[in-house]
Design a protein around this motif. Sequence first.
Motif, mmCIF file in Angstrom:
data_model
loop_
_atom_site.group_PDB
_atom_site.id
_atom_site.type_symbol
_atom_site.label_atom_id
_atom_site.label_comp_id
_atom_site.label_asym_id
_atom_site.label_seq_id
_atom_site.Cartn_x
_atom_site.Cartn_y
_atom_site.Cartn_z
ATOM 1 N N THR A 286 -1.617 2.624 -4.925
ATOM 2 C CA THR A 286 -2.577 3.474 -4.553
ATOM 3 C C THR A 286 -4.016 2.750 -5.374
ATOM 4 N N THR A 287 -5.072 3.267 -4.632
ATOM 5 C CA THR A 287 -6.201 3.564 -5.593
ATOM 6 C C THR A 287 -7.029 5.069 -5.663
ATOM 7 N N GLU A 288 -6.128 5.031 -5.172
ATOM 8 C CA GLU A 288 -6.678 6.522 -4.828
ATOM 9 C C GLU A 288 -7.859 7.660 -6.079
ATOM 10 N N THR A 289 -6.744 6.873 -7.575
ATOM 11 C CA THR A 289 -7.131 8.031 -8.925
ATOM 12 C C THR A 289 -8.921 6.656 -9.359
ATOM 13 N N GLN B 87 -10.777 6.146 -7.114
ATOM 14 C CA GLN B 87 -11.735 6.230 -6.724
ATOM 15 C C GLN B 87 -12.533 7.553 -6.954
ATOM 16 N N HIS C 171 0.468 -1.330 0.392
ATOM 17 C CA HIS C 171 -0.035 0.540 -0.500
ATOM 18 C C HIS C 171 1.332 1.250 0.169
#
Length: 68
Positions: A60-63, A65, A56
Motif C-alpha cells: 500500500t501507499t497509505e503511509t 499519502q 494492492h
Amino acid sequence: MPLTNPRFSVLSEDYAAAPYRSFAWLREQVPVHYEPAIDSYFLSRHRDVKRVLTDHEAFTTETLQVRA
C-alpha cells in the motif's frame, strides 16, 4: 538476505554521481535496500518492483499519502 549495508547509501555523493554503477551490485547483494536515514525501501529487481506496483492487497501507499 540483508536489507542494509552500512557502506552503501542511496543518499551518498558516490551514488548520486554514478547510480547505475551500483545497480548490478544491489540486484545481486541487496535487492531490497533499506535506507534508515529516510525510513524507506528501495527495490532493484524488476520482478520485485512489478509485484509491489501490482499487488494492492500486499502493498500500500497509505503511509506515503500521510507524508505527502
